[in-house]
Design an enzyme around this catalytic site. Structure first.
Site, mmCIF file in Angstrom:
data_model
loop_
_atom_site.group_PDB
_atom_site.id
_atom_site.type_symbol
_atom_site.label_atom_id
_atom_site.label_comp_id
_atom_site.label_asym_id
_atom_site.label_seq_id
_atom_site.Cartn_x
_atom_site.Cartn_y
_atom_site.Cartn_z
ATOM 1 N N GLY A 35 0.801 -1.224 0.000
ATOM 2 C CA GLY A 35 0.000 0.000 0.000
ATOM 3 C C GLY A 35 0.826 1.261 0.000
ATOM 4 O O GLY A 35 1.883 1.356 -0.628
ATOM 5 N N SER A 36 0.337 2.241 0.778
ATOM 6 C CA SER A 36 0.839 3.612 0.672
ATOM 7 C C SER A 36 2.315 3.752 1.011
ATOM 8 O O SER A 36 2.902 4.795 0.717
ATOM 9 C CB SER A 36 0.044 4.514 1.605
ATOM 10 O OG SER A 36 -1.329 4.296 1.386
ATOM 11 N N THR A 37 2.917 2.747 1.669
ATOM 12 C CA THR A 37 4.352 2.864 1.939
ATOM 13 C C THR A 37 5.132 2.982 0.635
ATOM 14 O O THR A 37 6.287 3.387 0.640
ATOM 15 C CB THR A 37 4.867 1.642 2.717
ATOM 16 O OG1 THR A 37 4.398 0.470 2.071
ATOM 17 C CG2 THR A 37 4.385 1.666 4.153
#
Lengths: 566, 402
Positions: free
Chosen positions: A277-279
């Site tokens: 995800g957003s990482t």
């Protein structure tokens, strides 16, 4: 004449003696040769033993302390695995004199792992030798001995002991009953550990047992609190690639590895592939800055409406419904803007950066338990856009940790290692990002913790920077809304990054304390904060109220509601 | 009075003592020099080397044995067995030397008297003996405990040699073979009752070897060999001690832990050994100072030391037998050959057990294993051997006399 007649017996004796002499001499030689044949047989046997044993001492001469298998220690010399002389309990059922009906219940009381019936079967069998317990405590041996059965035998056998029990269990692995490494570093280092030349010297791993313990305990606390089904934690030295902590929960006790479940033995940090995800967003941003796609981070991109590409809709979790610049995109974790930037970056340049970060390969390090990441087969426009914010591509938490190390250490990729590296053995590495890009990313990551979704990860004085990532787990036919992978990838101290921490919780459930939120900002980020405040002092990072990376100009770019402006 | 005697007298007057060289010098006519020039000095040197090796080996094995036999209430000192062994040798070596100085006729009578004494003691063992490890072999109390069968061995050999020699020296019609058979048979029965299978094998095989040397017909020898094999087979089938021991060996049946450990110890040191005191496996051995001392030597001093010991026993055999070739007295031939054979067979069996070539028996390695009875009995035996092989250096050959 008369003399001869007088001594007939004497004459006979002399003639008999003369007659016997050759026979006696011959027989003497035969007996001597028979005895010499025995001596030769013995020497041949000794010679054969010399050849078959290699003629070398098992123990290098002059050192009685040489262990049969080398110790494994952490980077500070704390023992993680050692071979000791343990007890085994065995019985010769064919020689037992106690009544089986009496002995069996007593054995069962002392060693409850078998039933009374099993003990009766063993005692009534005519087998000459049966192990009852392969690893017994001296107290147990004394108790069994006190039963007074002379057919019992107590053997000393070398046993591998892991004095820290489940600390770094996945890293260490375990050995089988014959003392051979089965998994983990025990298997990887098998030759080195058994080498008579080097056995005396313990093998030092990169792991720091204090850091490992802090990560394990904080992760376990969070896992219990959020009812997560699993968790992984990594601490990495950004300048050398040494892993100071590598843990996967639930874990197991390598002293009794056969009593653990497959789930516990599975190493999520190296074998678990997750869409993180957003990482991924900082990586995409760094790639865009590096490749000149984003030349000015204050430029704004449209995030007013969800982005519709064909039948896909990309929307934001924290919709701002306005134009966002790069710092705002990361602070608010905007999927829409990241997708737009990824689109401009294009498949070729994005894949090039991902490949430079080795997202297409198993993690480069010693443990063999690692698989190939899930790399999209076909890079459609939507693939590029979703990959930009960490969907459609699955990597391990270790990949993520290493890419963050590359982001903040000045832009150099280095292979990971579980071995303590002497300072002259640190690999040169491959440059992925420029120093300038890396500098810019340090500021942006710190900003996310100061102002954005990563606030809970901050640890007073330790200048943490990082990014949250909450991804729904993929399942057949789509994503499961309530099954999340909550990740936080962080580095500290951001003014001179030294360590990267990745904390991942598998399917956490938010509680009242998080307002029911299971997202990374509420579940994984606080773990990072606590781990940093515990390991920072151990690692010699000096907390400071005044030192910090200067994020004033980045902060100035953030739009604030009129009421919030000072 | 010549010049030399004057000088000697002068030196006595000066120092009050004469240099040792005078006692054993060729010119001196005293009992000591006579003994020195008559004795088989090579044999004496070989046995001295063997005893030295034995003392070192017991020193190496002593800590392991002390640890094994120490309990919670009583701890043996590390070198307990080494010190005890020195005491045994300080008794045994003088006995050996004194016996070796005996005139041959006196030695013979001494041995015959001993044979009678210890035969009687052996008969009494079942009634007066102490039981150790399930066998009744010992007689006496405390330090004075002894194993009659060990002492009987050398005396028995001399007695058998004497009986067999009667056929040549007295009357060839004497039924000496049946007589020795009866004596050996009675002793074998007494030993099997203890039970002591190993000693029975030694008594039996030495008897057969002596019959062989005495020149009995090949037919009889063939019959006896068959009887020996038959006896072993019978022991295997009807004698439980032998059955388990042989089963263990042949079929790796039952607990091979001790033998395995002995083998592991033996090879643990490789060719050159771990060095004195550095052995580890020896602590896992049963009886490291007696039955399995050969393995301890293998671990600490290497297989090269095992080679050396095997060759040393071989050298003793060769020395005795080669010198006996031109000995004309049948009694001396039989007695010396029998004593050397007993010595060699015992060593070979012990080494074979350690090397996993033979089933285990309680057998000591001559002059190397720890043990009071064993050392003193061997000293007596070797003393007799030295006495019977003594040769007047000025009377070279038998041909001249006949």
């Amino acid at each position: 004449m008369s003399r001869l007649e007088a001594k007939p017996a004497e004459v006979r004796k002399v003639s008999l003696r003369r007659e016997m002499q050759p026979i006696v001499q011959q027989r003497l030689m035969i007996v001597m040769l028979l005895l010499l044949f025995g001596v030769v047989a013995v020497t041949v046997r000794i010679g054969w033993l010399t050849v078959s044993s290699g003629g070398e001492a098992y123990a290098a001469s002059g050192d009685t302390t040489l262990p049969p298998r080398a110790d494994i220690v952490d980077r500070n010399g704390v023992t993680l695995a050692r071979t000791i002389d343990a007890w085994s309990i065995a019985i010769h059922p064919d020689r037992a004199i106690s009544a089986p009906e009496e002995l069996a219940p007593r054995l069962q009381a002392l060693m409850p792992e078998r039933s009374v019936e099993d003990y009766l079967d063993i005692l009534n069998s005519d087998r000459p030798f049966v192990y009852l317990r392969r690893r017994a405590l001296p107290e147990l041996v004394a108790q069994v001995n006190a039963l007074g059965e002379p057919a019992m035998e107590y053997l000393r056998e070398p046993e591998r002991l892991y004095p820290q029990t489940n600390l770094a269990a996945h890293v260490l692995g375990w050995v089988n009953l014959d003392g051979e490494g089965v998994t983990g570093m025990e298997a990887v280092l098998e030759e080195r550990l058994m080498d008579p030349e080097q056995r005396g010297e313990p093998v030092a791993l990169s792991v720091d047992s204090r850091v490992q313990a802090a990560v394990q305990s904080e992760l376990a606390t969070a896992m219990r609190r959020f009812n997560a089904i699993g968790a992984a934690g990594i601490v990495l030295d950004v300048h050398t690639g040494e892993l100071l902590a590598l843990t996967s929960l639930p874990n197991f006790n390598p002293n009794a590895a056969n009593r653990s479940s497959d789930h516990a033995r599975f190493n999520q940090a190296t074998m678990g592939f997750y869409e993180l995800g957003s990482t991924f967003k900082p990586i995409t941003m760094a790639a865009a800055i590096e490749e000149g796609v984003v030349t000015d981070i204050s430029r704004r991109y449209n995030a007013e409406e969800p982005l519709e590409i064909g039948r896909f809709t990309i929307s934001d979790d924290h919709p701002q419904r306005r134009y966002l610049n790069v710092p705002e995109t990361l602070v608010h974790s905007s999927n829409i803007v990241t997708a737009r930037i990824a689109d401009q970056l294009g498949a070729e340049r994005m894949q090039a950066v991902f490949r430079e970060l080795h997202f297409d390969d198993p993690v480069e390090f010693e443990l063999p338990v690692r698989g190939r990441p899930i790399w999209p087969e076909y890079w459609a426009r939507t693939t590029i856009m979703t990959a930009g914010y960490g969907h459609g591509i699955a990597i391990t938490p270790l990949h993520l940790a290493n890419s963050y190390a590359t982001l903040v250490n000045g832009g150099v990729y280095r292979p990971l290692t579980l071995m303590r590296l002497p300072s002259d053995a640190v690999p040169e590495g491959e440059r992925v990002f420029s120093e300038t890009t890396s500098d810019q990313m340090r500021g942006l990551l710190r900003l996310i913790v100061q102002e954005g979704t990563g606030r809970n990860a901050d640890a007073d004085g330790y200048r943490v920077g990082g990014k949250t990532g909450t991804a729904e787990k993929a399942s057949e036919g789509g994503y499961r809304r309530n099954a999340l992978i909550s990740t936080f990838a962080a580095a500290f101290p951001m003014d001179d990054p030294q360590y990267v921490i990745v904390i991942m919780l598998n399917e956490p459930r938010g509680d009242a304390g998080t307002g029911g939120a299971s997202t990374a900002g509420w579940t994984a980020a606080p773990v990072v904060s606590r781990v940093v405040s515990r390991i920072g002092p151990l690692l010699g990072v000096i907390p400071s109220e005044t030192r910090d990376i200067d994020t004033a100009n980045l902060r100035a770019m953030l739009w604030r509601a009129p009421s919030e402006r000072s | 009075m010549n010049m030399e005697a004057t000088v000697v007298k002068a030196s006595i007057a000066k120092t009050g003592r004469r240099p040792l060289g005078d006692y054993i010098g060729r010119s001196h006519q005293g009992p000591l020099s006579e003994w020195f020039w008559e004795i088989d000095r090579v044999l004496l040197l070989l046995v001295t080397i063997l005893i030295s090796i034995g003392l070192i080996a017991v020193a190496a094995a002593s800590p392991a044995a002390a640890e094994r036999y120490s309990g919670d209430s009583f701890q043996f000192q590390q070198l307990h067995y080494f010190y005890r062994q020195i005491i045994w040798f300080s008794v045994g070596i003088p006995i050996m030397l004194v016996i070796s100085t005996m005139p041959k006729e006196l030695a013979k009578r001494f041995a015959l008297a001993g044979a009678v004494c210890f035969f009687v003691l052996l008969v009494f063992v079942p009634f007066l003996g102490n039981e150790v490890n399930g066998a009744r072999r010992w007689i006496g109390y405390g330090m004075a405990t002894l194993q009659p069968s060990e002492f009987l061995k050398p005396f028995f050999i001399v007695a058998i040699a004497w009986l067999l020699s009667l056929r040549v020296t007295q009357d060839h019609t004497l039924p000496v073979v049946p007589a020795t058979a009866i004596v050996t048979g009675v002793i074998a029965l007494l030993l099997m009752r203890q039970p002591d299978f190993g000693q029975t094998v030694i008594f039996g095989s030495v008897w057969i070897v002596m019959l062989m040397i005495s020149g009995v017909s090949t037919k009889l020898l063939g019959g006896l060999s068959a009887l020996g094999v038959g006896g072993l087979a019978a022991a295997y089938f009807f004698y439980p001690v032998a059955t388990t021991r042989i089963n263990n060996f042949l079929f790796a049946d039952g607990d091979s832990y001790q033998v395995d450990n002995a083998m592991r110890t033996l090879t643990n040191g490789g060719f050159f050994g771990t060095g004195p005191g550095d052995g580890e496996m020896k602590y896992r051995l049963p009886e490291p100072h007696t039955d399995y001392i050969f393995s301890v030597i293998g671990e600490e001093f290497g297989l090269v030391a095992c080679f050396a010991i095997a060759l040393l026993f071989g050298a003793i055999v060769v020395r005795v037998f080669v010198k006996l070739i031109n000995e004309e007295n049948i009694f001396y031939v039989l007695a010396a050959a029998g004593l050397a054979t007993q010595f060699a067979i015992q060593a070979l069996i012990n080494m074979a057990v350690n090397l996993d070539m033979a089933p285990s028996k309680g057998m000591t390695l001559p002059f190397i294993s720890y043990g009071g009875s064993s050392i003193i009995a061997l000293s007596i035996g070797f003393g007799l051997l030295l006495a019977f092989t003594r040769r007047n250096p000025h009377l070279p050959a038998l041909d001249k006399r006949l």
